[in-house]
Write a protein that holds these residues in place. Structure first.
Motif, PDB file in Angstrom:
ATOM      1  N   THR A   1      -4.224  -9.047 -10.241  1.00  0.00           N
ATOM      2  CA  THR A   1      -3.781  -9.945  -9.172  1.00  0.00           C
ATOM      3  C   THR A   1      -2.270  -9.898  -8.983  1.00  0.00           C
ATOM      4  O   THR A   1      -1.772 -10.076  -7.868  1.00  0.00           O
ATOM      5  N   PHE A   2      -1.541  -9.649 -10.069  1.00  0.00           N
ATOM      6  CA  PHE A   2      -0.088  -9.550  -9.959  1.00  0.00           C
ATOM      7  C   PHE A   2       0.339  -8.176  -9.451  1.00  0.00           C
ATOM      8  O   PHE A   2       1.382  -8.043  -8.807  1.00  0.00           O
ATOM      9  N   GLU A   3      -0.470  -7.166  -9.745  1.00  0.00           N
ATOM     10  CA  GLU A   3      -0.101  -5.800  -9.384  1.00  0.00           C
ATOM     11  C   GLU A   3      -0.531  -5.427  -7.975  1.00  0.00           C
ATOM     12  O   GLU A   3       0.084  -4.550  -7.364  1.00  0.00           O
ATOM     13  N   GLU A   4      -1.588  -6.053  -7.462  1.00  0.00           N
ATOM     14  CA  GLU A   4      -2.176  -5.623  -6.194  1.00  0.00           C
ATOM     15  C   GLU A   4      -2.128  -6.748  -5.161  1.00  0.00           C
ATOM     16  O   GLU A   4      -3.131  -7.099  -4.553  1.00  0.00           O
ATOM     17  N   ARG A   5      -0.957  -7.276  -4.936  1.00  0.00           N
ATOM     18  CA  ARG A   5      -0.811  -8.308  -3.915  1.00  0.00           C
ATOM     19  C   ARG A   5      -1.076  -7.754  -2.522  1.00  0.00           C
ATOM     20  O   ARG A   5      -1.637  -8.449  -1.677  1.00  0.00           O
ATOM     21  N   ASP A   6      -0.657  -6.513  -2.306  1.00  0.00           N
ATOM     22  CA  ASP A   6      -0.884  -5.911  -0.986  1.00  0.00           C
ATOM     23  C   ASP A   6      -2.377  -5.786  -0.694  1.00  0.00           C
ATOM     24  O   ASP A   6      -2.804  -5.983   0.451  1.00  0.00           O
ATOM     25  N   VAL A   7      -3.165  -5.462  -1.721  1.00  0.00           N
ATOM     26  CA  VAL A   7      -4.618  -5.354  -1.523  1.00  0.00           C
ATOM     27  C   VAL A   7      -5.205  -6.715  -1.178  1.00  0.00           C
ATOM     28  O   VAL A   7      -6.058  -6.846  -0.278  1.00  0.00           O
ATOM     29  N   ILE A   8      -4.756  -7.751  -1.867  1.00  0.00           N
ATOM     30  CA  ILE A   8      -5.247  -9.107  -1.581  1.00  0.00           C
ATOM     31  C   ILE A   8      -4.868  -9.509  -0.168  1.00  0.00           C
ATOM     32  O   ILE A   8      -5.701 -10.030   0.601  1.00  0.00           O
ATOM     33  N   ASN A   9      -3.623  -9.275   0.224  1.00  0.00           N
ATOM     34  CA  ASN A   9      -3.162  -9.659   1.553  1.00  0.00           C
ATOM     35  C   ASN A   9      -3.951  -8.958   2.650  1.00  0.00           C
ATOM     36  O   ASN A   9      -4.395  -9.579   3.626  1.00  0.00           O
ATOM     37  N   SER A  10      -4.139  -7.647   2.497  1.00  0.00           N
ATOM     38  CA  SER A  10      -4.871  -6.886   3.522  1.00  0.00           C
ATOM     39  C   SER A  10      -6.338  -7.301   3.586  1.00  0.00           C
ATOM     40  O   SER A  10      -6.922  -7.347   4.676  1.00  0.00           O
TER      41      SER A  10
END
Length: 304
Positions: A127-136
């Protein structure tokens, strides 16, 4: 007079009700007798008084919407407080008016549920490493649902991810240990590089010394060879001069005289330096040598 004044007031009311000026980047929805009639665009617009009604006003600008923070559960059963902000824009005023009773509340609730779903499929570290994935992922899910509401979801940004204090303390300890590990590795690499540099320097110094000694020996040999060559050249030149002198008239007699003198001197030196008397084995050779020397000396004096 009163009737004229009344008519003037009624005319003013009609004018106010019929003329509408819409600002830039705005869209106003008009209903005629309770039914959707049209959307007013920016500029001057005219309505039918008491028949047309201004039902909704929408701004077509990009709108930031603060999504309230919520607690999400990660895949490894860790609670995580997430706070974000959503950016959207009204693209269809008619759908924004009739597609949902409150599209802002709908977008907010859908953003929260989608966020919980996305984070629930990830472990805490991801969750800390893949913020862009969460946002998209949130934007994609909201954009599909918001089409019926006349809204375009532009982007979603996570403002803060806050784990529980115990997890935060453990993460801090892990980070500290990792930094200490990196420091130790860096120190060991420094010592290793230092030893390599020292060994390399010593090797290069030894090579330089050996090259210097080699060059010194080469120079010494070259000097010795040059000296031998010079001596040989001088000897050869002297021998050549002696040979040339022998070829002159009386050269043979001069050589014989010189040899006789050297022989006599040699015997005289032996007699002075040794207590033992040295007698030649063949005395006739000595007497002949002395006689020859005397004859040559007399001949030389007679010529003078």
């Amino acid at each position: 007079m009163e009737i004229a004044l009344l008519l003037l007031v009624i005319a003013a009311v009609f004018i106010v009700q019929s003329i509408k000026v819409v600002p830039q980047q705005n869209a106003w929805v008009i209903e005629r007798l309770g039914k959707y009639h049209g959307t007013l665009t920016p500029g001057l617009n005219f309505l039918v008084p008491f028949v047309d009604r201004l039902a909704y006003k929408h701004s077509l600008k990009e709108i930031p919407l603060d999504v309230p923070s919520q607690v999400c559960i990660t895949k490894d059963n860790t609670q995580l407080t997430v706070d974000g902000i959503l950016y959207f824009q009204v693209t269809d005023a008619m759908r924004a008016s009739y597609g949902s009773s409150n599209y802002i509340v709908a977008i907010t609730q859908l953003a929260q549920t989608t966020l919980r779903s996305v984070i629930g499929r990830m472990e805490l570290d991801r969750t800390f490493e893949e913020r862009d994935v969460i946002n998209s992922s949130v934007v994609q899910a909201l954009d599909e649902a918001a089409l019926n509401w006349g809204v375009k979801v532009l982007r979603y940004e996570i403002k803060d991810l806050t784990p529980p204090p115990a997890i935060l303390h453990s993460m801090q300890a892990q980070i500290t240990a990792e930094r200490e590990k990196r420091a130790l590795i860096a120190a060991s690499e420094g010592r290793r590089q230092e030893q390599i540099n020292i060994a390399t320097g010593e090797r290069e110094a030894a090579i330089a010394r050996s090259e210097g000694e080699k060059q010194a020996e080469i120079n010494k040999a070259a000097g010795t060879a040059a000296a031998i060559t010079a001596v040989a050249d001088a000897t050869a030149d002297a021998i050549g001069k002696i040979a040339a002198a022998i070829q002159q008239p009386g050269g043979d007699q001069a050589v014989q005289l010189k040899v006789a003198e050297k022989a006599v001197d040699a015997y005289a030196q032996l007699a002075q330096k040794n207590n033992t008397m040295i007698v030649p084995g063949n005395m006739s050779e000595v007497s002949g040598l002395i006689g020859t020397a005397m004859a040559l000396l007399k001949g030389s004096n007679a010529k003078n």
